[in-house]
Design a protein around this motif. Structure first.
Motif, PDB file in Angstrom:
ATOM      1  N   THR A  23     -74.045-111.086 -21.664  1.00 53.28           N
ATOM      2  CA  THR A  23     -74.307-111.926 -20.506  1.00 53.28           C
ATOM      3  C   THR A  23     -73.759-111.209 -19.275  1.00 53.28           C
ATOM      4  O   THR A  23     -73.016-110.225 -19.369  1.00 53.28           O
ATOM      5  CB  THR A  23     -73.593-113.271 -20.637  1.00 53.28           C
ATOM      6  OG1 THR A  23     -72.164-113.039 -20.708  1.00 53.28           O
ATOM      7  CG2 THR A  23     -74.042-114.021 -21.884  1.00 53.28           C
ATOM      8  N   ASP A  77     -76.524-114.919 -16.891  1.00 52.57           N
ATOM      9  CA  ASP A  77     -77.765-114.158 -16.950  1.00 52.57           C
ATOM     10  C   ASP A  77     -77.707-113.130 -18.082  1.00 52.57           C
ATOM     11  O   ASP A  77     -76.681-112.475 -18.275  1.00 52.57           O
ATOM     12  CB  ASP A  77     -77.998-113.405 -15.640  1.00 52.57           C
ATOM     13  CG  ASP A  77     -78.280-114.324 -14.471  1.00 52.57           C
ATOM     14  OD1 ASP A  77     -78.647-115.488 -14.721  1.00 52.57           O
ATOM     15  OD2 ASP A  77     -78.113-113.877 -13.317  1.00 52.57           O
ATOM     16  N   TYR A 103     -76.013-109.786 -11.320  1.00 52.02           N
ATOM     17  CA  TYR A 103     -76.168-110.585 -12.535  1.00 52.02           C
ATOM     18  C   TYR A 103     -75.191-111.755 -12.478  1.00 52.02           C
ATOM     19  O   TYR A 103     -73.988-111.568 -12.287  1.00 52.02           O
ATOM     20  CB  TYR A 103     -75.893-109.747 -13.785  1.00 52.02           C
ATOM     21  CG  TYR A 103     -76.972-108.723 -14.062  1.00 52.02           C
ATOM     22  CD1 TYR A 103     -78.083-109.053 -14.841  1.00 52.02           C
ATOM     23  CD2 TYR A 103     -76.901-107.454 -13.509  1.00 52.02           C
ATOM     24  CE1 TYR A 103     -79.083-108.128 -15.065  1.00 52.02           C
ATOM     25  CE2 TYR A 103     -77.900-106.521 -13.733  1.00 52.02           C
ATOM     26  CZ  TYR A 103     -78.994-106.862 -14.507  1.00 52.02           C
ATOM     27  OH  TYR A 103     -79.984-105.944 -14.730  1.00 52.02           O
TER      28      TYR A 103
END
Length: 266
Positions: free
Chosen positions: A137, A185, A181
């Motif tokens: 992530t 995400d 990010y």
């Protein structure tokens, strides 16, 4: 015998001496050693015929035997966990189909990571070795970058081809993926999970090879297989809501204990 899980552990770690005996506090407040928690993770894997700790240290041996683990003593000359597993494998009369190296610093390794790894190696007869990778992530990627910016060697990242064959592993965060990010995400960075499944023939050959240049530079034992042209399969695993981190530095103790509390792992 089909599947043998070995947990290589050494006391004289350059980054964290005595690491296998470090205590980790679970969600209920109970403290158990890193090596015991790693052994418990191995014991939870379905389909494993034998689980054993492989060490060259009497303190680790005595501690592991006290909580019921089988222990195989190995030479202090083993240069890494793969060499230690290769030596420990010879203690078994019957050669297994697959040998799993579940390193003693990964107590949060879910059982399905190892089960999926074994299934992946069985499904690819051309592969000599298989190892899990977990898509990061944005937050996990940021944590890896933060470690590097602070001068700490934290997790390892992996890049692989369309056929899932490993191209490279690094303690740097690769590939370069820009900066934008969010915490939740998905990113194109894959965290390498420090577990390996070997064909016994590849494992037996490994200690006969000299250390490669890239292996020495990165300090990553799996690069020896790549430098020798062996096929190393990356098996993508799913987190299923679980957080994952390895204990690489003293600072990771607090991080792991926080994760265990959040996930209610005792």
């Amino acid at each position: 015998m089909s599947v043998l899980i070995l947990i290589p552990a050494r006391y004289a770690s350059s980054r964290y001496p005595g690491k296998p005996l470090v205590g980790l506090k679970g969600a209920s407040g109970e403290t158990r050693s890193l090596i015991r928690r790693s052994w418990e993770a191995a014991m939870a894997v379905q389909g494993a015929d034998h689980v054993a700790v492989a060490t060259d240290d009497e303190r680790i041996r005595d501690h592991a035997q006290a909580f019921g683990a089988r222990v195989i003593m190995t030479s202090p000359d083993c240069r890494n966990g793969t060499e230690r597993c290769a030596e420990a494998m010879t203690a078994f009369d019957d050669r297994p189909e697959i040998v799993v190296n579940l390193q003693g610093d990964a107590p949060l390794t879910p059982a399905w990571f190892v089960e999926d790894l074994i299934a992946g190696l069985r499904a690819d007869p051309a592969a000599d070795v298989a190892t899990p990778v977990l898509r990061c992530t944005g937050q996990m990627r940021n944590d890896l970058l933060a470690d590097r910016m602070a001068g700490r060697v934290g997790g390892t990242t992996a890049v692989f081809g369309h056929d899932r064959q490993a191209l490279y592993f690094s303690k740097e965060v690769i590939p370069y993926a820009g900066e934008n990010y969010g915490p939740d995400d998905p990113s194109p960075v894959y965290h390498h999970v420090g577990v390996y499944a070997y064909r016994p023939s590849a494992l037996a050959a490994y200690p006969t090879w000299s250390e490669g240049t890239l292996e020495k530079l990165e300090g990553l034992e799996q690069l020896r297989f790549l430098e020798r042209g062996r096929r190393l399969l990356c098996v993508e695993v799913e987190a299923r809501g679980r957080q994952f981190w390895e204990l690489n530095n003293p600072q990771d103790v607090t991080r792991l204990e926080t994760m265990m509390k959040q996930m209610e792992i005792d």
